[in-house]
Design an enzyme around this catalytic site. Structure first.
Site, PDB file in Angstrom:
ATOM      1  N   HIS A   1      34.588  67.785  -0.752  1.00  0.00           N
ATOM      2  CA  HIS A   1      35.479  66.620  -0.822  1.00  0.00           C
ATOM      3  C   HIS A   1      36.310  66.525   0.455  1.00  0.00           C
ATOM      4  O   HIS A   1      37.159  67.392   0.702  1.00  0.00           O
ATOM      5  CB  HIS A   1      36.380  66.780  -2.042  1.00  0.00           C
ATOM      6  CG  HIS A   1      37.318  65.644  -2.266  1.00  0.00           C
ATOM      7  ND1 HIS A   1      38.683  65.787  -2.141  1.00  0.00           N
ATOM      8  CD2 HIS A   1      37.088  64.356  -2.588  1.00  0.00           C
ATOM      9  CE1 HIS A   1      39.249  64.622  -2.392  1.00  0.00           C
ATOM     10  NE2 HIS A   1      38.308  63.738  -2.664  1.00  0.00           N
TER      11      HIS A   1
ATOM     12  N   GLU B   1      31.305  65.023   2.055  1.00  0.00           N
ATOM     13  CA  GLU B   1      31.815  63.667   1.846  1.00  0.00           C
ATOM     14  C   GLU B   1      32.520  63.117   3.091  1.00  0.00           C
ATOM     15  O   GLU B   1      33.268  63.841   3.753  1.00  0.00           O
ATOM     16  CB  GLU B   1      32.811  63.625   0.686  1.00  0.00           C
ATOM     17  CG  GLU B   1      33.276  62.192   0.420  1.00  0.00           C
ATOM     18  CD  GLU B   1      34.602  62.069  -0.292  1.00  0.00           C
ATOM     19  OE1 GLU B   1      34.789  61.030  -0.950  1.00  0.00           O
ATOM     20  OE2 GLU B   1      35.449  62.979  -0.202  1.00  0.00           O
TER      21      GLU B   1
ATOM     22  N   ASP C   1      34.968  59.651   3.899  1.00  0.00           N
ATOM     23  CA  ASP C   1      35.584  58.382   3.516  1.00  0.00           C
ATOM     24  C   ASP C   1      35.537  57.529   4.774  1.00  0.00           C
ATOM     25  O   ASP C   1      35.930  58.000   5.843  1.00  0.00           O
ATOM     26  CB  ASP C   1      37.032  58.578   3.050  1.00  0.00           C
ATOM     27  CG  ASP C   1      37.125  59.285   1.700  1.00  0.00           C
ATOM     28  OD1 ASP C   1      37.979  60.191   1.565  1.00  0.00           O
ATOM     29  OD2 ASP C   1      36.342  58.948   0.806  1.00  0.00           O
TER      30      ASP C   1
ATOM     31  N   HIS D   1      40.482  59.092   5.097  1.00  0.00           N
ATOM     32  CA  HIS D   1      40.679  58.767   3.682  1.00  0.00           C
ATOM     33  C   HIS D   1      41.546  57.513   3.495  1.00  0.00           C
ATOM     34  O   HIS D   1      41.166  56.576   2.820  1.00  0.00           O
ATOM     35  CB  HIS D   1      41.323  59.927   2.935  1.00  0.00           C
ATOM     36  CG  HIS D   1      41.647  59.585   1.511  1.00  0.00           C
ATOM     37  ND1 HIS D   1      42.871  59.080   1.123  1.00  0.00           N
ATOM     38  CD2 HIS D   1      40.877  59.605   0.409  1.00  0.00           C
ATOM     39  CE1 HIS D   1      42.841  58.826  -0.180  1.00  0.00           C
ATOM     40  NE2 HIS D   1      41.628  59.128  -0.636  1.00  0.00           N
TER      41      HIS D   1
ATOM     42  N   GLU E   1      31.870  57.362   1.306  1.00  0.00           N
ATOM     43  CA  GLU E   1      32.556  56.389   0.450  1.00  0.00           C
ATOM     44  C   GLU E   1      33.047  55.240   1.316  1.00  0.00           C
ATOM     45  O   GLU E   1      33.681  55.474   2.355  1.00  0.00           O
ATOM     46  CB  GLU E   1      33.758  57.001  -0.284  1.00  0.00           C
ATOM     47  CG  GLU E   1      34.481  55.966  -1.151  1.00  0.00           C
ATOM     48  CD  GLU E   1      35.814  56.403  -1.716  1.00  0.00           C
ATOM     49  OE1 GLU E   1      36.603  55.509  -2.115  1.00  0.00           O
ATOM     50  OE2 GLU E   1      36.109  57.623  -1.744  1.00  0.00           O
TER      51      GLU E   1
HETATM   52  O1  G3P Z   1      35.162  59.769  -3.604  1.00  0.00           O
HETATM   53  C1  G3P Z   1      35.462  60.600  -4.627  1.00  0.00           C
HETATM   54  C2  G3P Z   1      36.937  60.889  -4.583  1.00  0.00           C
HETATM   55  O2  G3P Z   1      37.157  61.359  -3.322  1.00  0.00           O
HETATM   56  C3  G3P Z   1      37.712  59.642  -4.830  1.00  0.00           C
HETATM   57  O3  G3P Z   1      39.024  59.765  -4.581  1.00  0.00           O
HETATM   58  O4  G3P Z   1      40.950  59.180  -3.196  1.00  0.00           O
HETATM   59  O5  G3P Z   1      39.791  61.327  -2.842  1.00  0.00           O
HETATM   60  O6  G3P Z   1      38.714  59.248  -2.145  1.00  0.00           O
HETATM   61  P1  G3P Z   1      39.654  59.893  -3.117  1.00  0.00           P
HETATM   62 CA    CA Z   2      36.420  59.777  -1.490  1.00  0.00          CA
END
Ligand code: G3P
Ligand code: CA
Length: 309
Positions: free
Chosen positions: A29, A56, A58, A71, A149
């Site tokens: 994450h 991941e 963002d 993020h 994402e």
């Molecule tokens: O993308 C999964 C999770 O990361 C969603 O919440 O705010 O951490 O992007 P956030």
């Molecule tokens: Ca995310």
């Protein structure tokens, strides 16, 4: 007699395969963000060293249309933008209060690359930079999967910028629109925004898409059987916040019945907290072995349960 024995052995093996769920995947994450500043190449590299199946990103867009890994929609929490570009602030009135933001899409890539994205987390990471998506692909491709994402595509659309176009172009450029790594999809897209996933469903039909859900009223309508059936028309999986999953434990079985994968977020423990680390490892093992999730987001990829010998 021998034929009979091998037939029995074969059917036993087959039922074993049938009953063993496919291995669940770990998603680092924001990288291994418990141990290094989120969304830096340092955090991505550590995630690879810790054996993450996916890393991941963002994604946001700079003023000159470059995909960057960040993020927040703005830069002030994880960089020194406030001291470096004090006058480039956007002041907004929210609930009668002034809110100061340095939106990434107000800065060119060259400006973004001057920012320190490490010191806020720990001075030992001073000078770490915000990576472009291309740099993340360069580091991760072929070693693990990418889990991008799309952050705030609707807000960018209102500014005439298309995050979907940039993502489709980047994945096409890197030959990632229909690729695999270690037998699993090399890219897995995700967003909280339905419209963005509907667009990607037509533009990149071979790339899996997870619809993210927070733990709120709006999300509840999506986890009914009718909601899941509707979701399956534009997504291949659901990504519930842990609280939402805990509020409806049958969600994993319900989603699987609707041919949707389940990828909850976020399993995390602060670095150096041994007790929390042990509790987290147990919680992830339960999610994988008992709840049968297909993958999960964690800040601590090193604590993800390895298959039992
Ligand atoms: O993308 C999964 C999770 O990361 C969603 O919440 O705010 O951490 O992007 P956030
Ligand atoms: Ca995310």
């Amino acid at each position: 007699m021998r034929a009979l024995v091998s037939l029995v052995a074969l059917s036993l093996a087959w039922s074993l395969v049938q009953s063993t769920p496919p291995r669940a995947y770990s998603i680092a994450h924001r990288g291994a963000s418990a141990y290094a500043p989120e969304h830096t190449l340092e955090a991505y590299r550590l995630a690879l060293e810790q054996g993450a199946d996916y890393v991941e990103q963002d994604l946001g867009l700079t003023k000159d249309g470059v995909l960057v890994c960040l993020h927040d929609l703005s830069l002030e929490r994880t960089t020194d933008v406030e001291t470096r570009f004090p006058d480039r602030v956007t002041v907004e009135q929210v609930d009668g209060k002034a809110r100061r933001r340095w939106y990434v899409d107000d800065f060119t890539l060259a400006e973004v690359k001057t920012l320190d994205a490490g010191s806020w987390f720990d001075p030992t990471f001073a000078g770490a930079r915000i990576p472009t998506f291309d740099e993340a692909v360069g580091l991760v491709k072929g070693k693990a999967g990418l889990f991008p994402e799309l952050k705030g595509p609707g807000r960018l659309r209102a500014k005439g910028l298309s995050l979907e176009d940039a993502v489709v172009a980047a994945l096409t450029r890197h030959g990632l629109t229909d690729a695999t790594v270690a037998g699993r999809p090399a890219v897995w897209l995700q967003s909280f925004e339905e419209q963005s996933l509907r667009t990607l469903a037509t533009r990149l039909p071979a790339v899996p898409r997870t619809f993210l859900l927070g733990n709120d009223e709006a999300a509840r309508r999506w986890i009914s059987s009718a909601g899941l059936a509707e979701m399956r028309r534009f997504a291949t999986g659901v990504g519930p916040a842990l609280g939402l999953l805990q509020s409806q434990p049958s969600l994993v079985a319900d989603a699987h019945a609707a041919s949707l994968t389940v990828v909850p977020y976020t399993f995390r423990a602060r670095r150096g907290d041994r007790e929390a680390a042990a509790a987290l490892a147990a919680a992830m093992r339960k999610a994988v072995e008992v709840d049968r999730v297909d993958a999960l987001f964690t800040d601590n990829p090193d604590l993800f349960p390895r298959p039992r010998q």
